[in-house]
Design an enzyme around this catalytic site. Structure first.
Site, PDB file in Angstrom:
ATOM      1  N   ASP A  31      61.801  40.348 -36.743  1.00 39.60           N
ATOM      2  CA  ASP A  31      62.934  40.687 -37.610  1.00 39.60           C
ATOM      3  C   ASP A  31      64.008  41.272 -36.694  1.00 39.60           C
ATOM      4  O   ASP A  31      63.685  42.030 -35.781  1.00 39.60           O
ATOM      5  CB  ASP A  31      62.488  41.727 -38.658  1.00 39.60           C
ATOM      6  CG  ASP A  31      63.455  41.850 -39.828  1.00 39.60           C
ATOM      7  OD1 ASP A  31      64.663  42.050 -39.558  1.00 39.60           O
ATOM      8  OD2 ASP A  31      63.010  41.768 -40.986  1.00 39.60           O
ATOM      9  N   ASN A  32      65.260  40.906 -36.940  1.00 38.94           N
ATOM     10  CA  ASN A  32      66.316  41.525 -36.108  1.00 38.94           C
ATOM     11  C   ASN A  32      66.884  42.782 -36.774  1.00 38.94           C
ATOM     12  O   ASN A  32      67.787  43.421 -36.247  1.00 38.94           O
ATOM     13  CB  ASN A  32      67.423  40.521 -35.767  1.00 38.94           C
ATOM     14  CG  ASN A  32      68.191  40.065 -36.998  1.00 38.94           C
ATOM     15  OD1 ASN A  32      67.945  40.546 -38.095  1.00 38.94           O
ATOM     16  ND2 ASN A  32      69.112  39.147 -36.810  1.00 38.94           N
ATOM     17  N   GLY A  36      67.687  44.295 -42.779  1.00 39.68           N
ATOM     18  CA  GLY A  36      66.468  44.949 -43.266  1.00 39.68           C
ATOM     19  C   GLY A  36      66.442  46.400 -42.839  1.00 39.68           C
ATOM     20  O   GLY A  36      67.467  46.965 -42.446  1.00 39.68           O
ATOM     21  N   TYR A 141      74.993  28.951 -49.256  1.00 37.55           N
ATOM     22  CA  TYR A 141      73.644  29.531 -49.233  1.00 37.55           C
ATOM     23  C   TYR A 141      72.628  28.493 -49.711  1.00 37.55           C
ATOM     24  O   TYR A 141      71.612  28.227 -49.049  1.00 37.55           O
ATOM     25  CB  TYR A 141      73.593  30.784 -50.121  1.00 37.55           C
ATOM     26  CG  TYR A 141      72.177  31.255 -50.373  1.00 37.55           C
ATOM     27  CD1 TYR A 141      71.390  31.722 -49.324  1.00 37.55           C
ATOM     28  CD2 TYR A 141      71.619  31.196 -51.656  1.00 37.55           C
ATOM     29  CE1 TYR A 141      70.070  32.125 -49.559  1.00 37.55           C
ATOM     30  CE2 TYR A 141      70.316  31.602 -51.889  1.00 37.55           C
ATOM     31  CZ  TYR A 141      69.546  32.060 -50.838  1.00 37.55           C
ATOM     32  OH  TYR A 141      68.251  32.442 -51.051  1.00 37.55           O
ATOM     33  N   LYS A 145      69.503  26.428 -47.480  1.00 45.08           N
ATOM     34  CA  LYS A 145      68.086  26.329 -47.827  1.00 45.08           C
ATOM     35  C   LYS A 145      67.698  24.865 -48.077  1.00 45.08           C
ATOM     36  O   LYS A 145      66.592  24.440 -47.738  1.00 45.08           O
ATOM     37  CB  LYS A 145      67.784  27.179 -49.068  1.00 45.08           C
ATOM     38  CG  LYS A 145      67.977  28.676 -48.829  1.00 45.08           C
ATOM     39  CD  LYS A 145      66.844  29.257 -48.003  1.00 45.08           C
ATOM     40  CE  LYS A 145      66.952  30.756 -47.834  1.00 45.08           C
ATOM     41  NZ  LYS A 145      65.774  31.342 -47.172  1.00 45.08           N
ATOM     42  N   PHE A 169      63.098  31.853 -58.186  1.00 41.86           N
ATOM     43  CA  PHE A 169      64.134  32.153 -59.168  1.00 41.86           C
ATOM     44  C   PHE A 169      64.584  33.599 -58.869  1.00 41.86           C
ATOM     45  O   PHE A 169      64.865  33.884 -57.721  1.00 41.86           O
ATOM     46  CB  PHE A 169      63.634  31.816 -60.583  1.00 41.86           C
ATOM     47  CG  PHE A 169      63.717  30.319 -60.810  1.00 41.86           C
ATOM     48  CD1 PHE A 169      62.914  29.446 -60.066  1.00 41.86           C
ATOM     49  CD2 PHE A 169      64.651  29.769 -61.661  1.00 41.86           C
ATOM     50  CE1 PHE A 169      63.046  28.061 -60.192  1.00 41.86           C
ATOM     51  CE2 PHE A 169      64.787  28.385 -61.808  1.00 41.86           C
ATOM     52  CZ  PHE A 169      63.982  27.537 -61.063  1.00 41.86           C
ATOM     53  N   HIS A 187      72.874  42.551 -56.843  1.00 39.19           N
ATOM     54  CA  HIS A 187      71.918  42.054 -57.834  1.00 39.19           C
ATOM     55  C   HIS A 187      71.944  42.877 -59.122  1.00 39.19           C
ATOM     56  O   HIS A 187      72.229  44.074 -59.105  1.00 39.19           O
ATOM     57  CB  HIS A 187      70.513  42.027 -57.246  1.00 39.19           C
ATOM     58  CG  HIS A 187      70.392  41.011 -56.155  1.00 39.19           C
ATOM     59  ND1 HIS A 187      70.305  41.360 -54.834  1.00 39.19           N
ATOM     60  CD2 HIS A 187      70.405  39.670 -56.200  1.00 39.19           C
ATOM     61  CE1 HIS A 187      70.248  40.251 -54.109  1.00 39.19           C
ATOM     62  NE2 HIS A 187      70.308  39.214 -54.915  1.00 39.19           N
TER      63      HIS A 187
HETATM   64  N1  UDP Z   1      75.298  40.163 -62.901  1.00 42.27           N
HETATM   65  C1  UDP Z   1      76.088  41.030 -63.644  1.00 42.27           C
HETATM   66  N2  UDP Z   1      76.420  42.235 -63.099  1.00 42.27           N
HETATM   67  C2  UDP Z   1      76.009  42.633 -61.863  1.00 42.27           C
HETATM   68  C3  UDP Z   1      75.197  41.746 -61.112  1.00 42.27           C
HETATM   69  C4  UDP Z   1      74.870  40.517 -61.659  1.00 42.27           C
HETATM   70  O1  UDP Z   1      76.471  40.697 -64.763  1.00 42.27           O
HETATM   71  O2  UDP Z   1      76.341  43.744 -61.420  1.00 42.27           O
HETATM   72  C5  UDP Z   1      74.876  38.876 -63.476  1.00 42.27           C
HETATM   73  C6  UDP Z   1      75.223  37.672 -62.630  1.00 42.27           C
HETATM   74  O3  UDP Z   1      76.503  37.194 -62.943  1.00 42.27           O
HETATM   75  C7  UDP Z   1      74.095  36.702 -63.017  1.00 42.27           C
HETATM   76  C8  UDP Z   1      72.916  37.604 -63.333  1.00 42.27           C
HETATM   77  O4  UDP Z   1      73.465  38.898 -63.564  1.00 42.27           O
HETATM   78  O5  UDP Z   1      74.441  36.012 -64.192  1.00 42.27           O
HETATM   79  C9  UDP Z   1      71.928  37.715 -62.192  1.00 42.27           C
HETATM   80  O6  UDP Z   1      72.650  37.985 -61.004  1.00 42.27           O
HETATM   81  P1  UDP Z   1      71.964  38.359 -59.644  1.00 42.27           P
HETATM   82  O7  UDP Z   1      73.072  38.566 -58.631  1.00 42.27           O
HETATM   83  O8  UDP Z   1      71.003  39.465 -59.837  1.00 42.27           O
HETATM   84  O9  UDP Z   1      71.122  37.063 -59.264  1.00 42.27           O
HETATM   85  P2  UDP Z   1      71.561  35.508 -59.100  1.00 42.27           P
HETATM   86  O10 UDP Z   1      71.082  34.844 -60.358  1.00 42.27           O
HETATM   87  O11 UDP Z   1      73.033  35.437 -58.905  1.00 42.27           O
HETATM   88  O12 UDP Z   1      70.789  35.074 -57.908  1.00 42.27           O
END
Ligand code: UDP
Length: 334
Positions: A31-32, A36, A141, A145, A169, A187
């Site tokens: 890991d760099n 992390g 992104y 992948k 997912f 997230h």
């Molecule tokens: N989302 C949101 N507010 C936040 C972060 C995410 O409404 O502060 C929404 C985002 O638009 C998506 C869902 O929550 O519809 C999940 O987003 P996340 O970034 O967690 O994961 P993604 O599905 O984009 O990989």
């Protein structure tokens, strides 16, 4: 014989290292630590700080530690950043990945478990999404992948590399020791919990006009422990001579952004203020896995499928680690 885990200092990789060590496996981490955390590294794992694309390092580590298989998490994983900095994503996720594969090949390592993503499908044409769904990513992104998946197929055919590419997912939740700490945090669940804890004034809900029951986006959240147990099963599958496969990892149930916020209100007992904002570009309305193949091919069973449990484990980790792993940058795997 050892298992090489790249990205073992990241969110999912650190849980994986713990799980492998608990199962009695010898674990080596490269890991760099660019995204992390040193604090996320399990004590029992042998740690090499460096680039996964450093072919000479990979070959040396594999020979020194008698590596039999690699689980490759190390990658950049911000969709938004990939749109503004595609070069970073193709360099880190594709060019570095290629260096890793060539280092493994030089050392004779032929078993590979890869962190792929549902972002390789792009905008879904049908939901739930099975592994045969067309793949046309909508951001760099996802493409990075996707390219790695095609490279793996070609290396299988030409060089006998056997792999399981796991298309995640939405990874979420925490163990008692390891949790999600990204900087910046984008997230949903960590942001909702930050609002519950008062570290954020409110949760921004990105869009409320989607064609879903409550108008907010629906995602398939999967507990990080369950995600990692699928990697352990993939490893066992490859050890038994299983052929290369692409496998979705999800619960097969979708929850809307508002349902996640409701779950967080129940779990934390706190008020969570919500502000509806503009939709985030490139967010599909509904991403839900058809996860039958993981059960059929790997024998995978999820232990924590309930949204409340997923949110509760994340909350407990955040309560126990209010500063996450400290001020160093965020984990970049998954
Ligand atoms: N989302 C949101 N507010 C936040 C972060 C995410 O409404 O502060 C929404 C985002 O638009 C998506 C869902 O929550 O519809 C999940 O987003 P996340 O970034 O967690 O994961 P993604 O599905 O984009 O990989």
């Amino acid at each position: 014989m050892a298992i090489l885990v790249t990205g073992g200092a990241g969110y999912i990789g650190s849980v994986m290292v713990d799980q492998l060590a608990e199962a009695g496996e010898e674990v080596v981490v490269i890991d760099n630590v660019s995204r992390g955390h040193h604090a996320a590294l399990a004590e029992g794992a042998r740690f090499y700080e460096g680039r996964v694309g450093d072919l000479a390092l990979v070959e040396r580590v594999c020979r020194e530690r008698a590596v039999e298989a690699c689980i490759h998490f190390a990658a950049l994983a911000y969709v938004g950043e990939s749109v503004t900095e595609p070069k970073l994503y193709f360099e880190n996720n594709v060019a570095e990945g290629l260096g890793l594969l060539d280092g493994l090949r030089a050392a004779g390592v032929r078993s590979f478990v890869f962190s792929s993503t549902c972002a390789t499908y792009g905008e879904p044409v049908r939901v739930p999404i099975d592994e045969g769904h067309p793949q046309w990513p909508v951001n760099p992104y996802g493409w990075s992948k996707f390219f790695m998946e095609r490279i793996l197929e070609s290396y299988d055919r030409a060089y006998g590399l056997r792999f399981v590419a796991l298309r995640y997912f939405n990874a979420a939740g925490a163990t008692l020791k390891r949790g999600e700490h990204h900087e910046p945090e984008t997230h949903l669940i960590p942001n909702v919990l930050a609002a519950a804890a008062g570290r954020l004034p409110h949760v921004s809900v990105f869009g409320s006009g989607y064609p879903t029951p409550d108008g907010t986006c629906v995602r398939d959240y999967i507990h990080v422990t369950d995600l990692c147990s699928a990697h352990t099963l993939a490893l066992a599958y490859l050890r038994c001579g299983g052929r290369s496969e692409f496998v979705n990892l999800g619960n097969g149930h979708g929850y809307s952004v508002m349902e996640v916020i409701e779950a967080a209100r129940r779990v934390t007992g706190r008020e969570i203020e919500v502000r509806v904002e503009a939709a985030r570009p490139g967010d599909p309305a509904r991403l839900v896995a058809d996860a039958r193949k993981a059960r059929e091919v790997l024998g995978w069973k999820t232990q924590y499928p309930e949204l409340d449990t997923i949110v509760r484990t994340a909350w407990e980790w955040h309560e126990a680690h209010p500063e996450g792993y400290g001020s160093r940058g965020g984990a970049g795997t998954g």
